[in-house]
Design a protein around this motif. Structure first.
Motif, PDB file in Angstrom:
ATOM      1  N   ILE A 179     -79.725 114.501 -84.730  1.00  0.00           N
ATOM      2  CA  ILE A 179     -79.843 113.838 -86.031  1.00  0.00           C
ATOM      3  C   ILE A 179     -79.305 112.437 -85.821  1.00  0.00           C
ATOM      4  CG2 ILE A 179     -79.065 113.775 -88.426  1.00  0.00           C
ATOM      5  CD1 ILE A 179     -78.698 116.831 -88.252  1.00  0.00           C
ATOM      6  N   PHE A 180     -80.087 111.454 -86.183  1.00  0.00           N
ATOM      7  CA  PHE A 180     -79.715 110.059 -85.936  1.00  0.00           C
ATOM      8  C   PHE A 180     -79.743 109.284 -87.244  1.00  0.00           C
ATOM      9  CE2 PHE A 180     -81.196 105.671 -84.878  1.00  0.00           C
ATOM     10  CZ  PHE A 180     -80.012 105.238 -84.286  1.00  0.00           C
ATOM     11  N   ILE A 181     -78.652 108.594 -87.536  1.00  0.00           N
ATOM     12  CA  ILE A 181     -78.565 107.711 -88.697  1.00  0.00           C
ATOM     13  C   ILE A 181     -78.489 106.277 -88.190  1.00  0.00           C
ATOM     14  CG2 ILE A 181     -77.286 107.086 -90.775  1.00  0.00           C
ATOM     15  CD1 ILE A 181     -78.625 109.884 -90.796  1.00  0.00           C
ATOM     16  N   LYS A 182     -79.485 105.505 -88.549  1.00  0.00           N
ATOM     17  CA  LYS A 182     -79.642 104.159 -88.018  1.00  0.00           C
ATOM     18  C   LYS A 182     -78.676 103.178 -88.676  1.00  0.00           C
ATOM     19  CE  LYS A 182     -83.919 103.112 -87.575  1.00  0.00           C
ATOM     20  NZ  LYS A 182     -85.314 102.713 -87.906  1.00  0.00           N
ATOM     21  N   VAL A 183     -78.245 102.188 -87.889  1.00  0.00           N
ATOM     22  CA  VAL A 183     -77.463 101.066 -88.386  1.00  0.00           C
ATOM     23  C   VAL A 183     -78.264  99.795 -88.138  1.00  0.00           C
ATOM     24  CG1 VAL A 183     -75.362  99.705 -88.127  1.00  0.00           C
ATOM     25  CG2 VAL A 183     -75.257 102.201 -87.985  1.00  0.00           C
ATOM     26  N   PRO A 184     -78.564  99.002 -89.164  1.00  0.00           N
ATOM     27  CA  PRO A 184     -79.337  97.776 -88.959  1.00  0.00           C
ATOM     28  C   PRO A 184     -78.650  96.847 -87.967  1.00  0.00           C
ATOM     29  CG  PRO A 184     -79.155  98.290 -91.291  1.00  0.00           C
ATOM     30  CD  PRO A 184     -78.235  99.221 -90.575  1.00  0.00           C
ATOM     31  N   PRO A 185     -79.422  96.078 -87.198  1.00  0.00           N
ATOM     32  CA  PRO A 185     -78.834  95.199 -86.170  1.00  0.00           C
ATOM     33  C   PRO A 185     -77.766  94.249 -86.704  1.00  0.00           C
ATOM     34  CG  PRO A 185     -81.215  95.322 -85.921  1.00  0.00           C
ATOM     35  CD  PRO A 185     -80.896  96.035 -87.188  1.00  0.00           C
ATOM     36  N   ALA A 186     -77.965  93.697 -87.898  1.00  0.00           N
ATOM     37  CA  ALA A 186     -76.999  92.730 -88.451  1.00  0.00           C
ATOM     38  C   ALA A 186     -76.144  93.363 -89.541  1.00  0.00           C
ATOM     39  CB  ALA A 186     -77.743  91.514 -88.990  1.00  0.00           C
ATOM     40  N   ALA A 187     -75.872  94.661 -89.419  1.00  0.00           N
ATOM     41  CA  ALA A 187     -75.151  95.379 -90.471  1.00  0.00           C
ATOM     42  C   ALA A 187     -73.710  94.881 -90.601  1.00  0.00           C
ATOM     43  CB  ALA A 187     -75.150  96.866 -90.166  1.00  0.00           C
ATOM     44  N   SER A 188     -73.228  94.854 -91.818  1.00  0.00           N
ATOM     45  CA  SER A 188     -71.826  94.511 -92.083  1.00  0.00           C
ATOM     46  C   SER A 188     -70.953  95.715 -91.764  1.00  0.00           C
ATOM     47  CB  SER A 188     -71.650  94.120 -93.542  1.00  0.00           C
ATOM     48  OG  SER A 188     -71.932  95.241 -94.369  1.00  0.00           O
ATOM     49  N   ASP A 189     -69.652  95.507 -91.744  1.00  0.00           N
ATOM     50  CA  ASP A 189     -68.727  96.618 -91.501  1.00  0.00           C
ATOM     51  C   ASP A 189     -68.888  97.692 -92.566  1.00  0.00           C
ATOM     52  OD1 ASP A 189     -67.821  95.311 -89.299  1.00  0.00           O
ATOM     53  OD2 ASP A 189     -65.980  94.568 -90.234  1.00  0.00           O
ATOM     54  N   ALA A 190     -69.140  97.250 -93.790  1.00  0.00           N
ATOM     55  CA  ALA A 190     -69.298  98.207 -94.890  1.00  0.00           C
ATOM     56  C   ALA A 190     -70.563  99.046 -94.706  1.00  0.00           C
ATOM     57  CB  ALA A 190     -69.348  97.458 -96.220  1.00  0.00           C
ATOM     58  N   GLN A 191     -71.623  98.402 -94.294  1.00  0.00           N
ATOM     59  CA  GLN A 191     -72.877  99.138 -94.060  1.00  0.00           C
ATOM     60  C   GLN A 191     -72.714 100.144 -92.926  1.00  0.00           C
ATOM     61  OE1 GLN A 191     -75.302  95.555 -93.566  1.00  0.00           O
ATOM     62  NE2 GLN A 191     -76.664  96.295 -95.213  1.00  0.00           N
ATOM     63  N   ARG A 192     -72.028  99.723 -91.873  1.00  0.00           N
ATOM     64  CA  ARG A 192     -71.828 100.639 -90.742  1.00  0.00           C
ATOM     65  C   ARG A 192     -70.957 101.821 -91.164  1.00  0.00           C
ATOM     66  NH1 ARG A 192     -72.952 100.574 -85.468  1.00  0.00           N
ATOM     67  NH2 ARG A 192     -71.655 101.895 -84.130  1.00  0.00           N
ATOM     68  N   ALA A 193     -69.942 101.536 -91.980  1.00  0.00           N
ATOM     69  CA  ALA A 193     -69.071 102.614 -92.450  1.00  0.00           C
ATOM     70  C   ALA A 193     -69.860 103.589 -93.338  1.00  0.00           C
ATOM     71  CB  ALA A 193     -67.894 102.023 -93.227  1.00  0.00           C
ATOM     72  N   ALA A 194     -70.783 103.065 -94.144  1.00  0.00           N
ATOM     73  CA  ALA A 194     -71.584 103.926 -95.008  1.00  0.00           C
ATOM     74  C   ALA A 194     -72.493 104.826 -94.174  1.00  0.00           C
ATOM     75  CB  ALA A 194     -72.400 103.073 -95.973  1.00  0.00           C
TER      76      ALA A 194
END
Length: 320
Positions: A179-194
């Motif tokens: 199961i893979f949850i993607k992180v956008p290339p320019a994601a902020s710390d908050a987006q990565r934490a989400a």
């Protein structure tokens, strides 16, 4: 693999001149014997059928020309070998011809269906037997050429084994779902934490007993979601190191923790582990010898075809 070392094609009907084609436009002439353009076209159609292709799939006109020229070259080669078989006294016996004839007949539902096909192609059973005689004789001569040059020494077998270790072994592999949850290339710390939080929730669901395959189908953002997260078996060095480390630390049936990479967050479920396999030289010796013998035979046949073309008169009469 050269065709002349194999059995006759399923439908040899398209490979030589039929009675109805006797006055056809010639694509080539081999020591005075014509190869009709119609013969080339029908052989090309047979090639497409065998490869499960149609012309609409071949969008490049140059590729079509190359394929037709390859077909013509094979027909020229077959005619050269038939002519040489007669010189060498290797014309197929009536028994060999009949065996090949019956082999093709057996591929039809009935004698009537076979004869209808012959009629469409411009043959009678007698004229088709002549075609078979030429093909079997050409193959017989080609195989005799290959057999003279196909001897392989024990040292050659040993050397091939040493020089091609990747052909005789497979490293330890893991079979897993992801199961893979993607992180956008320019994601902020908050987006990565989400994204990580979402992955942790899915991990909890998997460990609570929810079906991992269904979770992957619904929630994973990897292309493997369509297969319930099923991945191709992988060995060390094929995936990101954190993912590999997690996978190889698990036993079959276990689920990993959330594994982070720059691309996102992974959850793995190991379904099986395939141990390293090494084929010993003793086990590999026979197939290696067969492979090398075939390779030498093919090279000898190719060399003989070139010799016969050079010694004879081969005229290409139509541009292909």
């Amino acid at each position: 693999m050269r065709r002349l070392l194999t059995a006759l094609p399923m439908l040899a009907l398209a490979l030589a001149l039929g009675v109805a084609q006797a006055q056809a436009i010639l694509a080539a002439r081999v020591n005075g014997t014509g190869i009709p353009q119609e013969q080339v076209e029908r052989s090309f159609e047979e090639e497409l059928r065998q490869r499960k292709l149609n012309l609409l799939q071949i969008r490049n006109p140059e590729r079509v020309k190359q394929m037709k020229r390859a077909v013509l070259d094979r027909l020229i080669e077959q005619e050269l070998f038939w002519q040489q078989a007669q010189v060498a006294g290797m014309v197929a016996s009536p028994q060999e011809v009949e065996q090949a004839f019956q082999s093709t007949l057996a591929q039809f539902k009935s004698q009537e269906a076979f004869e209808r096909r012959l009629l469409v192609e411009g043959y009678t059973p007698a004229s088709y037997r002549l075609l078979v005689k030429k093909q079997v004789s050409a193959t017989k001569y080609a195989n005799s050429v290959g057999a003279r040059e196909s001897a392989v020494s024990d040292q050659e077998v040993h050397q091939f084994y040493l020089e091609n270790p990747e052909k005789f072994g497979r490293p330890r592999q893991v079979r897993a779902r992801e199961i893979f949850i993607k992180v956008p290339p320019a994601a902020s710390d908050a987006q990565r934490a989400a994204s990580r939080s979402r992955a942790e929730q899915l991990l909890q669901a998997a460990r609570a007993g929810e079906d991992f395959e269904q979770l992957a189908r619904v929630h994973s953002e990897a292309p493997t979601r369509q297969w319930g997260g099923a991945m191709e078996p992988f060995a060390r060095g094929q995936l990101a190191k954190p993912v590999e480390d997690a996978a190889f630390a698990l036993a079959a049936g276990q689920v990993s923790a959330v594994v982070g990479t720059p691309q996102g967050f992974h959850i793995l479920k190991v379904e099986g582990i395939d141990d390293e396999v090494i084929v010993s030289e003793e086990q590999a010796r026979a197939p290696i010898r067969t492979y090398l013998e075939q390779r030498k035979a093919n090279a000898a046949i190719e060399k003989e075809a070139q010799r016969l073309r050079g010694a004879g008169k081969v005229e290409i009469l139509l541009p292909l």
